[in-house]
Design a protein around this motif. Structure first.
Motif: not given
Length: 169
Positions: A45-56
């Motif tokens: 999630r740190f790499i993608d910069e998204r929360d568990p629900d996929g929200k940026t």
């Protein structure tokens, strides 16, 4: 009233039931696998910069972004916040960060001075003196639908392995 019963006295079935009972008594291997999986998913999630629900995650403050060192949001030069750890805790597993500031970044909130009239900090080459700072929520801890599916598969694999005859795939 009539009744009927069947007694199963097969070594293979009895052995499988004994292994299932033993596996239910020691879920530590499954918990370790869950901890490893979820720590890896959380670091992602740190790499993608998204929360568990996929929200940026919320963008960085533009002034801060000008002078920030490190590869991205919530990742500084040391990447210490994103070094997610897990540990067994009773009959469960805990996943998190050892950094004291992890909670405010994960949950968001307002920071106020404890023992001073104002917070004083520098950002973007400017010095600020303010009564409070509001941090946006950038959730990294939690479970996505994919995480739940994988965790259930880990539990299922734990018990399927337990009832499989020794040496069976």
């Amino acid at each position: 009233m009539s009744s009927a019963s069947i007694t199963i006295d097969l070594d293979e079935v009895n052995d499988a039931l004994a292994r299932l009972l033993a596996a239910a008594g020691d879920i530590t291997p499954a918990l370790k696998n869950i901890g490893e999986y979820e720590a890896k998913a959380t670091r992602r999630r740190f790499i993608d910069e998204r929360d568990p629900d996929g929200k940026t995650w919320a963008a960085l403050n533009p002034l801060y972004a000008k002078t920030k060192k490190g590869p991205g949001i919530l990742r500084g030069q040391t990447r210490s916040l994103s070094q997610i750890v897990w540990q067994l805790a009773g009959d469960g597993v805990e996943i998190g960060s050892n950094e004291v500031y992890a909670r405010i970044h994960n949950e968001g909130g307002t920071i106020v001075p404890k023992n001073a009239a104002a917070l004083v900090f520098s950002m973007g080459g400017q010095t600020f003196k303010v009564k409070s700072v509001t941090m946006p929520r950038r959730q990294f801890l939690g479970f996505s639908d994919e995480d739940v599916t994988e965790i259930l598969a880990i539990v299922q694999d734990h018990f399927l392995a337990a009832i499989s005859p020794a040496g069976a795939p």
